[in-house]
Design a protein around this motif. Structure first.
Motif, PDB file in Angstrom:
ATOM      1  N   LEU A 156      -4.140   8.012  -2.717  1.00  0.00           N
ATOM      2  CA  LEU A 156      -5.141   7.076  -2.197  1.00  0.00           C
ATOM      3  C   LEU A 156      -5.439   5.993  -3.228  1.00  0.00           C
ATOM      4  CD1 LEU A 156      -7.244   6.192  -0.111  1.00  0.00           C
ATOM      5  CD2 LEU A 156      -8.826   7.860  -1.119  1.00  0.00           C
ATOM      6  N   LEU A 157      -5.616   6.402  -4.465  1.00  0.00           N
ATOM      7  CA  LEU A 157      -5.892   5.435  -5.529  1.00  0.00           C
ATOM      8  C   LEU A 157      -4.700   4.500  -5.720  1.00  0.00           C
ATOM      9  CD1 LEU A 157      -7.723   4.427  -7.793  1.00  0.00           C
ATOM     10  CD2 LEU A 157      -6.721   6.183  -9.287  1.00  0.00           C
ATOM     11  N   GLY A 158      -3.478   5.051  -5.704  1.00  0.00           N
ATOM     12  CA  GLY A 158      -2.291   4.219  -5.853  1.00  0.00           C
ATOM     13  C   GLY A 158      -2.124   3.224  -4.724  1.00  0.00           C
ATOM     14  N   GLY A 159      -2.426   3.637  -3.501  1.00  0.00           N
ATOM     15  CA  GLY A 159      -2.337   2.725  -2.364  1.00  0.00           C
ATOM     16  C   GLY A 159      -3.316   1.571  -2.484  1.00  0.00           C
ATOM     17  N   VAL A 160      -4.535   1.883  -2.904  1.00  0.00           N
ATOM     18  CA  VAL A 160      -5.540   0.827  -3.081  1.00  0.00           C
ATOM     19  C   VAL A 160      -5.111  -0.143  -4.177  1.00  0.00           C
ATOM     20  CG1 VAL A 160      -7.911   0.380  -3.819  1.00  0.00           C
ATOM     21  CG2 VAL A 160      -7.431   2.243  -2.214  1.00  0.00           C
ATOM     22  N   LEU A 161      -4.621   0.388  -5.295  1.00  0.00           N
ATOM     23  CA  LEU A 161      -4.185  -0.477  -6.395  1.00  0.00           C
ATOM     24  C   LEU A 161      -2.994  -1.339  -5.987  1.00  0.00           C
ATOM     25  CD1 LEU A 161      -4.515   1.943  -9.455  1.00  0.00           C
ATOM     26  CD2 LEU A 161      -6.041   0.075  -8.783  1.00  0.00           C
ATOM     27  N   GLY A 162      -2.074  -0.780  -5.190  1.00  0.00           N
ATOM     28  CA  GLY A 162      -0.943  -1.563  -4.704  1.00  0.00           C
ATOM     29  C   GLY A 162      -1.394  -2.724  -3.835  1.00  0.00           C
ATOM     30  N   VAL A 217       0.834  -1.206   0.000  1.00  0.00           N
ATOM     31  CA  VAL A 217       0.000   0.000   0.000  1.00  0.00           C
ATOM     32  C   VAL A 217       0.867   1.255   0.000  1.00  0.00           C
ATOM     33  CG1 VAL A 217      -1.760   1.272   1.257  1.00  0.00           C
ATOM     34  CG2 VAL A 217      -1.849  -1.210   1.173  1.00  0.00           C
ATOM     35  N   THR A 218       1.886   1.272   0.853  1.00  0.00           N
ATOM     36  CA  THR A 218       2.749   2.443   0.963  1.00  0.00           C
ATOM     37  C   THR A 218       3.464   2.728  -0.352  1.00  0.00           C
ATOM     38  OG1 THR A 218       3.088   2.032   3.320  1.00  0.00           O
ATOM     39  CG2 THR A 218       4.688   3.438   2.216  1.00  0.00           C
ATOM     40  N   ALA A 219       4.038   1.678  -0.948  1.00  0.00           N
ATOM     41  CA  ALA A 219       4.773   1.871  -2.205  1.00  0.00           C
ATOM     42  C   ALA A 219       3.833   2.275  -3.331  1.00  0.00           C
ATOM     43  CB  ALA A 219       5.523   0.594  -2.560  1.00  0.00           C
ATOM     44  N   GLY A 220       2.620   1.704  -3.359  1.00  0.00           N
ATOM     45  CA  GLY A 220       1.664   2.082  -4.391  1.00  0.00           C
ATOM     46  C   GLY A 220       1.270   3.541  -4.293  1.00  0.00           C
ATOM     47  N   VAL A 225      -5.822  -2.156   3.453  1.00  0.00           N
ATOM     48  CA  VAL A 225      -5.695  -1.294   2.273  1.00  0.00           C
ATOM     49  C   VAL A 225      -6.397   0.036   2.493  1.00  0.00           C
ATOM     50  CG1 VAL A 225      -6.317  -1.059  -0.160  1.00  0.00           C
ATOM     51  CG2 VAL A 225      -5.410  -3.225   0.688  1.00  0.00           C
ATOM     52  N   LEU A 226      -7.607  -0.016   3.045  1.00  0.00           N
ATOM     53  CA  LEU A 226      -8.377   1.206   3.282  1.00  0.00           C
ATOM     54  C   LEU A 226      -7.664   2.133   4.259  1.00  0.00           C
ATOM     55  CD1 LEU A 226     -11.119   2.741   2.926  1.00  0.00           C
ATOM     56  CD2 LEU A 226     -11.908   1.507   4.949  1.00  0.00           C
ATOM     57  N   LEU A 227      -7.241   1.589   5.403  1.00  0.00           N
ATOM     58  CA  LEU A 227      -6.624   2.413   6.447  1.00  0.00           C
ATOM     59  C   LEU A 227      -5.266   2.948   6.011  1.00  0.00           C
ATOM     60  CD1 LEU A 227      -7.531   0.196   9.529  1.00  0.00           C
ATOM     61  CD2 LEU A 227      -8.359   2.511   9.107  1.00  0.00           C
ATOM     62  N   ALA A 228      -4.406   2.059   5.546  1.00  0.00           N
ATOM     63  CA  ALA A 228      -3.064   2.495   5.158  1.00  0.00           C
ATOM     64  C   ALA A 228      -3.109   3.398   3.936  1.00  0.00           C
ATOM     65  CB  ALA A 228      -2.182   1.276   4.892  1.00  0.00           C
ATOM     66  N   GLY A 229      -3.978   3.080   2.990  1.00  0.00           N
ATOM     67  CA  GLY A 229      -4.080   3.925   1.799  1.00  0.00           C
ATOM     68  C   GLY A 229      -4.528   5.333   2.131  1.00  0.00           C
ATOM     69  N   ALA A 230      -5.545   5.460   2.972  1.00  0.00           N
ATOM     70  CA  ALA A 230      -6.032   6.791   3.355  1.00  0.00           C
ATOM     71  C   ALA A 230      -4.980   7.558   4.129  1.00  0.00           C
ATOM     72  CB  ALA A 230      -7.308   6.655   4.183  1.00  0.00           C
ATOM     73  N   ALA A 231      -4.246   6.879   5.028  1.00  0.00           N
ATOM     74  CA  ALA A 231      -3.237   7.557   5.841  1.00  0.00           C
ATOM     75  C   ALA A 231      -2.053   8.018   5.004  1.00  0.00           C
ATOM     76  CB  ALA A 231      -2.765   6.623   6.961  1.00  0.00           C
TER      77      ALA A 231
END
Length: 342
Positions: free
Chosen positions: A136-142, A109-112, A254-260
């Protein structure tokens, strides 16, 4: 092999510590968080201390009110939300993988999010009005990419870890390549350091509903998470749908880490170290685990942000660097303590 993963007590058995340890831990964390909030609202790039800021508010000073309302308050709220999200995501990831070294970074998630944000900075700077949405979109896709790679056939812990680290290394290499080949390296380095210094109410509006939903959902899954950490065979024995619960936990990570990460950049060590600290301080009690992780993560990020302002005043150190400087030796101490115990 001894790990630090939560091992719940059998049903009907009451922990010796009862409620005292969790309540004491929550009280201490709330006190520290309150002090951090006061410091965050009262300390900024100006020389005004918290008392001066309060005095300015009492006088209804327009400049003080605008500074606190539009600069410091959204930064404070975002620090609380980001810290809670990263800590809970780390706890969920460790339960899902049964690995005490797991963190949101393991899920890609972080790298995405980093690739998406850096690509936006370098190639489409005119889309800055989108704010944190690309990250946010990149984190979700990752996260979706890692999950899809790991779940071909059956979801194994080794497959998930290998897929996550492979995707993380690949995307990190892409970020480094973009930083080397383009002139926006200063902006890239600042974002990758992890900071909430540029927080705006738009960031709060984007991230906090998603984080609130994720934390609330995780908080009501305490027993399911404890059973999940015992492995698929034991979880099935308890009547749990292991695949469904695993998928839900993965989606929450994914939701939590992506948003953060989308609104703060990759602030490290929070998701890795907070679950260990909570298990050490409050014991293995399923109903308290997620709320205490959220509270501890919020305290850690808020305090790190304040320390970054105070220790290097009038310059600022990103919160992500402060958490790494504090988290590294602290985690080594926890590992050494764990080895002595085992």
């Amino acid at each position: 092999m001894t790990t630090l993963v939560n091992r719940p007590l059998p049903a009907g058995v009451v922990a010796p510590a009862g409620r005292r340890r969790p309540l004491l831990t929550a009280t201490v964390l709330l006190a520290v968080l309150l002090a951090g909030v006061v410091g965050s609202v009262g300390i900024g790039s100006s020389a005004a201390d918290p008392l001066s800021s309060l005095a300015g508010l009492a006088r209804l000073d327009d400049a003080t009110i605008l500074t606190i309302a539009n600069v410091r308050l959204p930064r404070t709220v975002l620090g609380i939300a980001v810290g809670a999200a990263l800590a809970v995501a780390g706890s969920l990831m460790q339960s899902l993988t049964r690995n005490p070294l797991a963190s949101p970074q393991t899920f890609g998630v972080t790298a995405g999010a980093s690739v998406a944000m850096v690509a936006t900075i370098v190639y489409t700077p005119w889309t800055s009005t989108l704010g944190a949405f690309p990250a946010l979109l990149g984190g979700v896709l990752g996260g979706v990419l890692v999950w899809s790679l790991a779940s071909r056939g059956s979801l194994g812990l080794a497959a998930l870890a290998l897929a996550g680290m492979s995707v993380h290394l690949l995307l990190t290499a892409l970020v480094q390549g973009m930083a080397v080949l383009n002139d926006a390296s200063v902006d890239i380095v600042f974002w990758l350091a992890g900071s909430i210094s540029g927080a705006q109410w738009n960031d709060v509006t984007l991230a906090t509903p998603l984080i609130g939903l994720g934390v609330a959902t995780a908080a009501v899954m305490g027993r399911q998470l404890s059973i999940l950490a015992l492995g698929p065979e034991t979880a099935t024995t308890f009547g749990q749908n292991y695949g469904l619960v695993s998928a839900l936990v993965g989606a929450l990570v994914v939701l939590l880490a992506g948003a953060a990460v989308a609104v703060s950049g990759p602030i490290g060590f929070v998701g890795l170290i907070v679950p260990h600290l909570i298990r050490l301080a409050a014991g293995h009690q399923e109903r308290w685990s997620i709320p205490l992780c959220a509270l501890s993560g919020a305290t850690m990020v808020t305090t790190a942000d304040v320390l970054g302002r105070v220790l290097f005043f009038p310059s600022e150190f990103p919160a992500g660097i402060v958490t790494a400087l504090v988290g590294t030796p602290l985690f080594l101490v926890l590992v050494r303590r764990s080895r002595r115990t085992s």
